[in-house]
Design a protein around this motif. Structure first.
Motif, mmCIF file in Angstrom:
data_model
loop_
_atom_site.group_PDB
_atom_site.id
_atom_site.type_symbol
_atom_site.label_atom_id
_atom_site.label_comp_id
_atom_site.label_asym_id
_atom_site.label_seq_id
_atom_site.Cartn_x
_atom_site.Cartn_y
_atom_site.Cartn_z
ATOM 1 N N GLN B 185 0.829 -1.201 0.000
ATOM 2 C CA GLN B 185 0.000 0.000 0.000
ATOM 3 C C GLN B 185 0.873 1.265 0.000
ATOM 4 O OE1 GLN B 185 -3.332 -0.428 0.078
ATOM 5 N NE2 GLN B 185 -3.747 1.748 -0.131
ATOM 6 N N GLU B 186 1.911 1.274 0.889
ATOM 7 C CA GLU B 186 2.737 2.480 1.026
ATOM 8 C C GLU B 186 3.456 2.795 -0.272
ATOM 9 O OE1 GLU B 186 3.881 -0.035 3.984
ATOM 10 O OE2 GLU B 186 1.739 0.379 4.030
ATOM 11 N N ARG B 187 3.995 1.744 -0.873
ATOM 12 C CA ARG B 187 4.769 2.000 -2.090
ATOM 13 C C ARG B 187 3.903 2.586 -3.187
ATOM 14 N NH1 ARG B 187 9.248 -2.741 -2.790
ATOM 15 N NH2 ARG B 187 9.926 -2.703 -0.647
ATOM 16 N N VAL B 188 2.677 2.043 -3.319
ATOM 17 C CA VAL B 188 1.783 2.561 -4.350
ATOM 18 C C VAL B 188 1.474 4.025 -4.068
ATOM 19 C CG1 VAL B 188 -0.526 2.403 -5.330
ATOM 20 C CG2 VAL B 188 0.772 0.331 -4.876
ATOM 21 N N GLY B 192 2.368 7.353 -6.252
ATOM 22 C CA GLY B 192 1.373 8.360 -6.626
ATOM 23 C C GLY B 192 1.861 9.754 -6.260
ATOM 24 N N HIS B 193 2.418 9.911 -5.031
ATOM 25 C CA HIS B 193 2.926 11.214 -4.602
ATOM 26 C C HIS B 193 4.048 11.664 -5.505
ATOM 27 C CE1 HIS B 193 0.563 12.091 -1.147
ATOM 28 N NE2 HIS B 193 0.754 10.877 -0.640
ATOM 29 N N ASP B 194 4.963 10.730 -5.832
ATOM 30 C CA ASP B 194 6.081 11.065 -6.712
ATOM 31 C C ASP B 194 5.569 11.576 -8.051
ATOM 32 O OD1 ASP B 194 7.758 10.361 -4.777
ATOM 33 O OD2 ASP B 194 8.405 8.448 -5.654
ATOM 34 N N LEU B 195 4.545 10.884 -8.569
ATOM 35 C CA LEU B 195 4.024 11.263 -9.879
ATOM 36 C C LEU B 195 3.438 12.662 -9.834
ATOM 37 C CD1 LEU B 195 2.299 8.142 -11.449
ATOM 38 C CD2 LEU B 195 4.340 9.351 -12.205
ATOM 39 N N VAL B 196 2.654 12.935 -8.781
ATOM 40 C CA VAL B 196 2.046 14.255 -8.653
ATOM 41 C C VAL B 196 3.127 15.304 -8.476
ATOM 42 C CG1 VAL B 196 0.524 15.678 -7.238
ATOM 43 C CG2 VAL B 196 -0.090 13.318 -7.734
#
Lengths: 187, 463
Positions: B185-188, B192-196
């Motif tokens: 869960q954390e990695r996903v 997502g945060h990295d992408l944003v």
């Protein structure tokens, strides 16, 4: 140029007039009007009931997502459906009866169907693959039958409904017999 | 009957490959067990499958669990396709697919030797000579040129392949990672945060990269499917061969070819490129299997059409001006209708978009009118319609199995009719939209005078 050749053939006194298809010779049975009327009545009765239910449900739920001009007049929906249904039940069957005609010449089945839109269909007996007769429960009540003439193409398959059952059976048998004799394998 | 060892190996290889790919998402030992069962199953299937070619029929027998014998009468066989995927090709094997009409009978012979496949095709398709014929001459009719593969982006069909590829790649990676316990869960969420958090320039760059990749990838995929597309003639059949990795060859019996279809879109039209297909009676999956040229200059496509079927008649006769208004109305009405609904629902922005679409639809409607046409040259008729997907069909007169004329109330007022030529091949019927009433009847009467003439109105009495 192709067209003019036929036109000239058709012309009289030097004034060409375009060729037109004449209506097929035979009408369907007048009882077909009753058949279509019952069919439309059932269908539109159901639609009317459903729309009544939907209107009642909307009026009850006071749903706020509707635009303002609609929410006050929810009951117009079943009224509109009912009016349309009434028109269909009274007008369409008679109109259809006037349009629906059929004729079987020596080697072509010629039909005209529809009411609002009309369709003329010419299917040569030699290209017929199967001939079916069908009777729904309303048709059985009225002693009518539908005859279906199928070719290798859906577009070239015709259906005549509202024939007296005896005529339909005899016609189906005769067509199947002749199709067998004339068959040329274009498919 | 056929080289047994080769079949065995091929089936093992094919089975193993299939199971490895399919089994990735389950745990490893399950895969192993599955692989074992799959192998056993394939071996058993192979060992119990036999076929016999008889005088008048071919029988395919399966006797693994339920016994079944499929009998295909040879006179019903309408086409024999041979395809070979990469493992098959490495082992010099092929899959023979027997097509026997639209309703029901299809047979497949997996993994026969390639020479046996060719022999089967020859034998099955030449029912005049059931004995082993000498290798017949094959005549090449057309072949894709290298330069034509560049036409791929024009068709639009392959433009979305980069997205599909990226999607399946991400899906596979995710499944793989999930199995190995790498996805949490954390990695996903972190991803997502990295992408944003990515700078706009990087996102923009990625988007541009994707846009650039679209035409390139479309050419690559198109080439994979249609590499060395060759059409040749042999034994009264037209054979189309294509494919770089999986080589596919489709034979169409010449006497069942009822017509051809020339299709293009506005981009292809500008470049003068056409897709050519054959209309064959009783051919399943006709859109793919009837293909004769995936993209070729008009001159070449028409040349091939002439060799395979007959010259394309022309020039087309346009339809009356009354049809123009109808085409434009038909193009404009849908966006206007949606716009009106949106207005009623209180969504003004949607309405504006629809209005813009409606304005854009006007030239589309005009072009649709311009493309309407019909003609006959005494042996073949040709009908054309459509703009974004323009199609011109050429059909021999003998293939017409009926005529259907349709006239709505609006058409009647304008004196127009839509004439459908019913054909027992391809889509079953092709329309000549909005012809002049009289012309439509005259056109049908010219092609099949015997069917139409008895039902013509007799000319009015002179005077």
């Amino acid at each position: 140029m192709d067209v003019t050749a036929v036109r000239r053939h058709q012309s009289d006194g030097g004034r060409p007039h375009p060729p037109r298809l004449r209506p097929p010779a035979n009408r369907v049975s007048p009882r077909a009007i009753a058949h279509w009327m019952i069919e439309y009545l059932l269908l539109w009765g159901l639609a009317f009931g459903l729309s009544w239910g939907v209107a009642a449900w909307i009026a009850d739920s006071r749903w706020s997502g509707l635009p303002g001009w609609l929410s006050g007049h929810v009951w117009w929906i079943p009224v509109a459906v009912g009016a349309a249904g009434l028109l269909m039940v009274t007008v369409a069957p008679v109109w259809r009866y006037r349009v629906h005609r059929w004729e079987v010449s020596a080697d072509v089945v010629y039909t005209r169907t529809g009411w609002f839109s009309r369709e003329w269909l010419l299917v040569p007996v030699s290209r017929i693959q199967t001939v079916d007769t069908e009777q729904g429960w309303i048709e059985r009540m009225l002693g009518l039958a539908t005859i279906e003439v199928n070719t290798a193409s859906h577009t070239g398959s015709s259906e005549v409904s509202g024939l007296p059952a005896g005529v339909a059976t005899a016609l189906a048998g005769e067509l199947a017999h002749r199709a067998h004799d004339l068959r040329d394998d274009a498919t | 009957m056929v080289g047994a060892a080769r079949e065995l190996i091929a089936l093992l290889a094919a089975g193993a490959a299939g199971l490895v790919v399919g089994g990735l998402s389950t745990a490893f030992y399950f895969t192993l067990v599955g692989l074992g069962i799959g192998l056993a199953f394939h071996v058993a299937t192979w060992a119990t499958f036999t076929y016999v070619v008889r005088e008048d029929r071919i029988e395919l027998r399966r006797a693994l669990v339920a016994r079944s014998v499929k009998t295909i009468p040879r006179e019903r066989i309408r086409g024999v396709d041979i395809s070979a995927s990469l493992p098959h090709r490495l082992l010099r094997l092929a899959v023979v697919h027997i097509d026997a009409g639209a309703e029901g009978g299809e047979g497949e012979l997996n993994a026969v030797h390639r020479r046996e496949a060719e022999r089967l095709r020859r034998v099955l398709l030449s029912r005049a000579r059931p004995a082993e014929p000498a290798a017949p001459p094959r005549r090449r009719l057309a072949r894709m040129r290298r330069a034509w593969y560049v036409y791929a982006p024009l068709s639009g069909a392959y433009l979305l392949t980069p997205f599909a590829l990226a999607g399946s790649l991400i899906g596979t990676l995710y499944n793989l990672g999930d199995d190995l316990g790498l996805v949490t869960q954390e990695r996903v969420e972190g991803l997502g945060h990295d992408l944003v958090g990515l700078p706009t320039s990087v996102v923009f760059g990625l988007a541009v990269l994707f846009l650039l990749a679209m035409p390139v990838a479309s050419v690559i995929v198109f080439t994979l499917f249609n590499w060395a597309f060759t059409v040749y003639e042999r034994d009264g059949s037209i054979v189309a061969e294509r494919g770089l990795i999986t080589r596919r060859s489709v034979s169409l019996e010449r006497r069942r070819i009822r017509g051809v279809e020339l299709a293009d879109n506005p981009f292809e039209r500008r470049a003068g490129v056409l897709r050519l297909g054959a209309l064959v009676t009783g051919l399943g999956d006709a859109a793919h299997r009837g293909r004769l040229l995936p993209a070729a200059p008009r001159r070449v496509a028409e040349g091939l059409a002439a060799q395979v079927f007959g010259a394309v008649p022309g020039p087309l006769v346009g339809h009356p001006p009354a049809a123009r208004g109808r085409r434009v109305l038909r193009a404009v009405a849908p966006p206007l209708g949606v716009g009106a609904l949106a207005l009623a629902a209180g969504q003004p922005w949607v309405t504006y978009c629809c209005l813009v679409l409606a304005v854009l639809a006007v030239p589309l409607g005009l072009d649709r009118y311009r493309q309407l046409g019909h003609v006959t040259d005494g042996a073949r008729l040709s009908l054309r319609s459509g703009s974004l997907r323009r199609r011109q069909v050429v059909v021999e007169h003998g293939a017409v199995v009926g005529w259907r004329l349709r006239q709505t109330l609006f058409q009647r007022r304008l004196g127009l009719t839509t004439l459908f030529a019913a054909v027992g091949a391809g889509e079953g019927g092709y329309p000549a939209i909005d012809m002049d009433e009289g012309d439509a009847v005259a056109f049908a009467a010219k092609i099949t005078p015997g069917w139409v003439a008895p039902f013509l109105e007799s000319p009015p009495e002179p005077g």
